[in-house]
Design a protein around this motif. Sequence first.
Motif, PDB file in Angstrom:
ATOM      1  N   ALA A  49     -39.220  29.335 -66.512  1.00 15.44           N
ATOM      2  CA  ALA A  49     -38.877  28.307 -65.522  1.00 15.44           C
ATOM      3  C   ALA A  49     -38.846  28.898 -64.112  1.00 15.44           C
ATOM      4  N   LEU A  50     -38.227  30.065 -63.968  1.00 18.20           N
ATOM      5  CA  LEU A  50     -38.188  30.692 -62.639  1.00 18.20           C
ATOM      6  C   LEU A  50     -39.602  30.983 -62.135  1.00 18.20           C
ATOM      7  N   HIS A  51     -40.446  31.460 -63.040  1.00 15.87           N
ATOM      8  CA  HIS A  51     -41.827  31.771 -62.660  1.00 15.87           C
ATOM      9  C   HIS A  51     -42.593  30.498 -62.298  1.00 15.87           C
ATOM     10  N   SER A  52     -42.469  29.484 -63.115  1.00 18.30           N
ATOM     11  CA  SER A  52     -43.233  28.252 -62.919  1.00 18.30           C
ATOM     12  C   SER A  52     -42.777  27.459 -61.695  1.00 18.30           C
ATOM     13  N   LEU A  53     -41.480  27.414 -61.465  1.00 18.86           N
ATOM     14  CA  LEU A  53     -40.944  26.611 -60.362  1.00 18.86           C
ATOM     15  C   LEU A  53     -40.945  27.345 -59.031  1.00 18.86           C
ATOM     16  N   GLY A  54     -41.188  28.646 -59.072  1.00 19.44           N
ATOM     17  CA  GLY A  54     -41.226  29.406 -57.832  1.00 19.44           C
ATOM     18  C   GLY A  54     -39.859  29.618 -57.209  1.00 19.44           C
ATOM     19  N   VAL A  55     -38.827  29.618 -58.052  1.00 16.84           N
ATOM     20  CA  VAL A  55     -37.459  29.846 -57.575  1.00 16.84           C
ATOM     21  C   VAL A  55     -37.039  31.231 -58.011  1.00 16.84           C
ATOM     22  N   PRO A  56     -36.486  32.029 -57.172  1.00 15.68           N
ATOM     23  CA  PRO A  56     -36.346  31.914 -55.721  1.00 15.68           C
ATOM     24  C   PRO A  56     -37.685  32.133 -55.032  1.00 15.68           C
ATOM     25  N   GLU A  57     -37.713  31.874 -53.731  1.00 14.06           N
ATOM     26  CA  GLU A  57     -38.980  31.890 -52.998  1.00 14.06           C
ATOM     27  C   GLU A  57     -39.575  33.279 -52.801  1.00 14.06           C
ATOM     28  N   GLN A  58     -38.776  34.322 -52.795  1.00 19.26           N
ATOM     29  CA  GLN A  58     -39.290  35.677 -52.599  1.00 19.26           C
ATOM     30  C   GLN A  58     -40.044  36.107 -53.856  1.00 19.26           C
ATOM     31  N   ASP A  59     -41.355  36.324 -53.711  1.00 19.08           N
ATOM     32  CA  ASP A  59     -42.188  36.639 -54.870  1.00 19.08           C
ATOM     33  C   ASP A  59     -41.756  37.919 -55.576  1.00 19.08           C
ATOM     34  N   MET A  95     -26.103  42.145 -74.428  1.00 19.24           N
ATOM     35  CA  MET A  95     -26.388  40.828 -73.846  1.00 19.24           C
ATOM     36  C   MET A  95     -25.484  40.543 -72.657  1.00 19.24           C
ATOM     37  N   THR A  96     -24.213  40.888 -72.774  1.00 11.78           N
ATOM     38  CA  THR A  96     -23.281  40.655 -71.676  1.00 11.78           C
ATOM     39  C   THR A  96     -23.726  41.403 -70.426  1.00 11.78           C
ATOM     40  N   GLY A  97     -24.060  42.670 -70.592  1.00  9.92           N
ATOM     41  CA  GLY A  97     -24.512  43.467 -69.450  1.00  9.92           C
ATOM     42  C   GLY A  97     -25.810  42.954 -68.859  1.00  9.92           C
ATOM     43  N   ALA A  98     -26.748  42.607 -69.721  1.00  5.07           N
ATOM     44  CA  ALA A  98     -28.051  42.155 -69.243  1.00  5.07           C
ATOM     45  C   ALA A  98     -27.951  40.804 -68.537  1.00  5.07           C
ATOM     46  N   VAL A  99     -27.172  39.886 -69.071  1.00  2.35           N
ATOM     47  CA  VAL A  99     -27.014  38.581 -68.426  1.00  2.35           C
ATOM     48  C   VAL A  99     -26.281  38.750 -67.091  1.00  2.35           C
ATOM     49  N   LEU A 100     -25.326  39.660 -67.042  1.00  5.40           N
ATOM     50  CA  LEU A 100     -24.633  39.926 -65.789  1.00  5.40           C
ATOM     51  C   LEU A 100     -25.601  40.455 -64.726  1.00  5.40           C
ATOM     52  N   VAL A 101     -26.470  41.394 -65.111  1.00  3.56           N
ATOM     53  CA  VAL A 101     -27.467  41.929 -64.182  1.00  3.56           C
ATOM     54  C   VAL A 101     -28.407  40.820 -63.711  1.00  3.56           C
ATOM     55  N   ALA A 102     -28.869  39.986 -64.644  1.00  2.49           N
ATOM     56  CA  ALA A 102     -29.770  38.886 -64.279  1.00  2.49           C
ATOM     57  C   ALA A 102     -29.067  37.899 -63.351  1.00  2.49           C
ATOM     58  N   ALA A 103     -27.788  37.608 -63.595  1.00  2.00           N
ATOM     59  CA  ALA A 103     -27.046  36.678 -62.748  1.00  2.00           C
ATOM     60  C   ALA A 103     -26.864  37.237 -61.342  1.00  2.00           C
ATOM     61  N   VAL A 104     -26.568  38.525 -61.257  1.00  3.37           N
ATOM     62  CA  VAL A 104     -26.414  39.146 -59.931  1.00  3.37           C
ATOM     63  C   VAL A 104     -27.740  39.123 -59.182  1.00  3.37           C
ATOM     64  N   LEU A 105     -28.830  39.469 -59.866  1.00  3.12           N
ATOM     65  CA  LEU A 105     -30.154  39.423 -59.224  1.00  3.12           C
ATOM     66  C   LEU A 105     -30.471  38.020 -58.722  1.00  3.12           C
ATOM     67  N   LEU A 106     -30.202  37.032 -59.537  1.00  8.90           N
ATOM     68  CA  LEU A 106     -30.483  35.651 -59.134  1.00  8.90           C
ATOM     69  C   LEU A 106     -29.600  35.233 -57.967  1.00  8.90           C
ATOM     70  N   ALA A 107     -28.323  35.587 -58.017  1.00  8.79           N
ATOM     71  CA  ALA A 107     -27.419  35.243 -56.909  1.00  8.79           C
ATOM     72  C   ALA A 107     -27.871  35.896 -55.609  1.00  8.79           C
ATOM     73  N   VAL A 108     -28.287  37.151 -55.685  1.00  8.43           N
ATOM     74  CA  VAL A 108     -28.753  37.854 -54.489  1.00  8.43           C
ATOM     75  C   VAL A 108     -30.013  37.195 -53.945  1.00  8.43           C
ATOM     76  N   THR A 109     -30.960  36.906 -54.832  1.00  2.30           N
ATOM     77  CA  THR A 109     -32.222  36.319 -54.351  1.00  2.30           C
ATOM     78  C   THR A 109     -32.022  34.911 -53.793  1.00  2.30           C
ATOM     79  N   LEU A 110     -31.105  34.143 -54.378  1.00  5.70           N
ATOM     80  CA  LEU A 110     -30.856  32.796 -53.857  1.00  5.70           C
ATOM     81  C   LEU A 110     -30.100  32.832 -52.542  1.00  5.70           C
ATOM     82  N   SER A 111     -29.258  33.830 -52.351  1.00  6.01           N
ATOM     83  CA  SER A 111     -28.519  33.918 -51.094  1.00  6.01           C
ATOM     84  C   SER A 111     -29.398  34.384 -49.951  1.00  6.01           C
ATOM     85  N   ILE A 112     -30.504  35.087 -50.274  1.00  5.39           N
ATOM     86  CA  ILE A 112     -31.429  35.562 -49.243  1.00  5.39           C
ATOM     87  C   ILE A 112     -32.310  34.427 -48.739  1.00  5.39           C
ATOM     88  N   SER A 113     -32.626  33.474 -49.624  1.00  5.35           N
ATOM     89  CA  SER A 113     -33.565  32.409 -49.230  1.00  5.35           C
ATOM     90  C   SER A 113     -32.947  31.333 -48.402  1.00  5.35           C
TER      91      SER A 113
END
Length: 113
Positions: free
Chosen positions: A38-48, A95-113
């Motif tokens: 979904a992230l890939h297809s929808l282009g979210v976040p905008e930074q490639d 899973m807990t660690g990996a989802v936490l890392v993914a959530a932080v990455l997503l939060a950072v990328t969304l806050s930059i856009s």
Amino acid sequence: MGAYDVGDEPDPRYTLANERTFLAWVRTALAVLAGGVALHSLGVPEQDGLRQVLVVVLVLLGGGTTLLAYRRWALVERAMRTGRPLPRFGLGAVMTGAVLVAAVLLAVTLSIS
């Protein structure tokens, strides 16, 4: 040697519960993969570049979860058949660690856009 090749047949309820748990982890892995797609297809976040990193993390997490779930299913099945203690629940920590890392990455990328 397969999980069914050792020990005695356990109570079928426990084997079926182990299978249901495995399938629940597979559903979780599919949801994580779907999130990456979904992230890939929808282009979210905008930074490639950041999006690609996040998509790769999610796809690898989904595939890795499936492999770890199968490994855990086999270890639990073998433990039940041989009367040994059940293995530790390392998959949850992974899973807990990996989802936490993914959530932080997503939060950072969304806050930059």
